[in-house]
Design an enzyme around this catalytic site. Sequence first.
Site, PDB file in Angstrom:
ATOM      1  N   LYS A  54       0.885  -1.252   0.078  1.00  0.00           N
ATOM      2  CA  LYS A  54       0.080  -0.002  -0.033  1.00  0.00           C
ATOM      3  C   LYS A  54       0.953   1.224  -0.023  1.00  0.00           C
ATOM      4  CE  LYS A  54      -3.837  -2.360   1.911  1.00  0.00           C
ATOM      5  NZ  LYS A  54      -4.617  -2.808   3.369  1.00  0.00           N
ATOM      6  N   GLN A 108      -4.996  -1.928   9.531  1.00  0.00           N
ATOM      7  CA  GLN A 108      -4.716  -3.152   8.869  1.00  0.00           C
ATOM      8  C   GLN A 108      -5.323  -4.406   9.983  1.00  0.00           C
ATOM      9  OE1 GLN A 108      -3.221  -3.590   5.635  1.00  0.00           O
ATOM     10  NE2 GLN A 108      -4.098  -5.450   6.104  1.00  0.00           N
ATOM     11  N   ASP A 168     -11.232   2.593   3.683  1.00  0.00           N
ATOM     12  CA  ASP A 168     -11.371   1.239   3.638  1.00  0.00           C
ATOM     13  C   ASP A 168     -12.933   1.089   3.132  1.00  0.00           C
ATOM     14  OD1 ASP A 168      -9.629  -0.540   3.437  1.00  0.00           O
ATOM     15  OD2 ASP A 168      -9.273  -0.935   5.542  1.00  0.00           O
TER      16      ASP A 168
END
Length: 283
Positions: A52, A96, A119
Amino acid sequence: MKIIDGKLVSQTMRNELAEKIAELKNNFGKVLKLSVIIVGNDPASEIYVRNKSKACEEVGIYSETIKLDESISQDKLENVVLTLANDESVDGILVQLPLPRHIDEKRVLSLIPTEKDVDGFSSDNIGKLTQFDESALLACTPHGIIQLLKRYEVDFCGKHAVVVGRSNIVGKPVALMLLKENCTVTVCHSKTENLADFTRKADILVCAVGKKHLITEDMVKDGVIVVDAGINRVDGKIYGDVDFDGVSKKASLITPVPGGVGPMTITMLLYNTYFAGLKKTNE
Ligand code: NAP
């Protein structure tokens, strides 16, 4: 039959994003910032986070990784998220997953402000999606699926889309996104009886199950458009939920695994960070 090239679409979108991000910087002095929190030393999570931040760098987003010890307390972790939530310079926050067992994941995620939830998993953003609110930050994998189909000029209107899988991260949001695109949507899951009766009626079939080759040639109709989000690792090889060799004989358009949906997920995270930062700049 045409194969959807997820790598190509993903790279094209990243090039377009890099240009737009450079414009934001040149016109408004705005540097986009994504903050990623990782707790513990899970090797898979570390690879995802590294990928990422590499992708962010590629398009000109400043990414910061905050690495926290496995033993961090709920309070301390919540404080880290709250600090980022209140930091004007941060456009997107990503925690995460998975988090260690002693942490209440839901509570931590609920502290990410809707407008920084890159997200797209928060109840607020899912609620906005349900209302077809254009300001929603959309979950990355399902949004990537829609973008792939759009880039291949798929006409959604009035088509029967069948989604196999109803998870919060792929199945349910992609079903809502297809509905927003004016498809007639059927959602199947593990309790669906006679799955093939539904998949055979699909003009567009999206699979997000996690079972190697669940969908076979006899389960689809001629001309179907197939998107396979499945990632199934068997003996070191990656397979989709769809038996590509058989199903591709009937499909008009189909994603391969790997190289279909997979490359889109991080690209849509970059897109969400841009979208979040742009909205702030326009306010
Ligand atoms: P999940 O949370 O395990 O959900 C799987 C869904 O499939 C559930 O809704 C389940 O039904 C349904 N299901 C299970 N067996 C079935 C069957 N025999 N027939 C019909 N439906 C069945 O999985 P997920 O997180 O959505 O992920 C699905 C797949 O996509 C996995 O392979 C995952 O690795 C992959 N994935 C890929 C990406 C990417 O970046 N490309 C991102 C996320 C996930 P119930 O609800 O009834 O249990």
